[in-house]
Motif scaffolding. Sequence first.
Motif, PDB file in Angstrom:
ATOM      1  N   ARG A 287      67.089  35.915 -21.259  1.00  0.00           N
ATOM      2  CA  ARG A 287      66.791  35.984 -19.774  1.00  0.00           C
ATOM      3  C   ARG A 287      66.060  34.467 -19.379  1.00  0.00           C
ATOM      4  NH1 ARG A 287      62.548  40.756 -20.252  1.00  0.00           N
ATOM      5  NH2 ARG A 287      63.730  42.454 -20.800  1.00  0.00           N
TER       6      ARG A 287
ATOM      7  N   HIS B 104      62.704  37.095 -25.139  1.00  0.00           N
ATOM      8  CA  HIS B 104      64.136  37.141 -24.232  1.00  0.00           C
ATOM      9  C   HIS B 104      64.147  35.819 -23.513  1.00  0.00           C
ATOM     10  CE1 HIS B 104      65.050  41.509 -24.248  1.00  0.00           C
ATOM     11  NE2 HIS B 104      63.812  41.849 -24.296  1.00  0.00           N
TER      12      HIS B 104
ATOM     13  N   ASP C 155      67.347  44.216 -25.582  1.00  0.00           N
ATOM     14  CA  ASP C 155      67.121  45.634 -25.386  1.00  0.00           C
ATOM     15  C   ASP C 155      68.254  46.074 -25.471  1.00  0.00           C
ATOM     16  OD1 ASP C 155      64.579  44.823 -24.814  1.00  0.00           O
ATOM     17  OD2 ASP C 155      64.701  44.711 -22.771  1.00  0.00           O
TER      18      ASP C 155
ATOM     19  N   HIS D  38      63.546  47.572 -27.947  1.00  0.00           N
ATOM     20  CA  HIS D  38      63.611  46.217 -28.028  1.00  0.00           C
ATOM     21  C   HIS D  38      63.469  45.889 -29.283  1.00  0.00           C
ATOM     22  CE1 HIS D  38      61.902  42.263 -26.997  1.00  0.00           C
ATOM     23  NE2 HIS D  38      61.394  42.394 -27.832  1.00  0.00           N
TER      24      HIS D  38
END
Length: 191
Positions: free
Chosen positions: A115, A136, A143, A176
Amino acid sequence: MSVSTSRRQFLMGLGLGASAIFAGLPKCLAQPAVEAAQKSIPLRLLNPNTREAYDLELFIGDQWNPVALQWCHWLMRDWRQQTAVECDRRLYAALYVLQRYFSENGRITINSGFRTQKTQEALREAGYGPAVNSLHLRAKAVDFTLPGVSMRNVARATWALKLGGVGYYEDMNFVHMDSRGAQARWADSFL
Ligand SMILES: [Zn+2]
């Protein structure tokens, strides 16, 4: 960043072989991993956000397959920002082991991989409350879910891999996993 411009970057630093990863596995997971490598069962990944699905030979012998790694990185990209980076490949090895262990013909569904900060902020504004220092953002977290499999058991097995953090989200039915090193767990209990 497109996948083609990133190719050279993705091909750099391919040092660690599969055997090195499998060597550290607990007994219950080591054998399925070795069998998987011998049978050439592919790592099957799906990104439901982009509807991409790949079957990948993650290893060639005891070496990483650089092309498969590239596709993994691409599938793990921040699809909102169309930004791909090189993620921690140990995540892929772990996903492969888990897929093989729980569901030989299963397909790992990746809800979220890398991300960008921008996406992280968008998620926060949308009320998802992602961690401020989320792994992330550093391409060291994923995830995922394995359809038809108890994710509590998957969380347990993920914990046994000793890669780092494990969060089990029972309501949303996903796990996760991150590769922070030191073991940490949160959200719903699974041990
Ligand atoms: Zn996560």
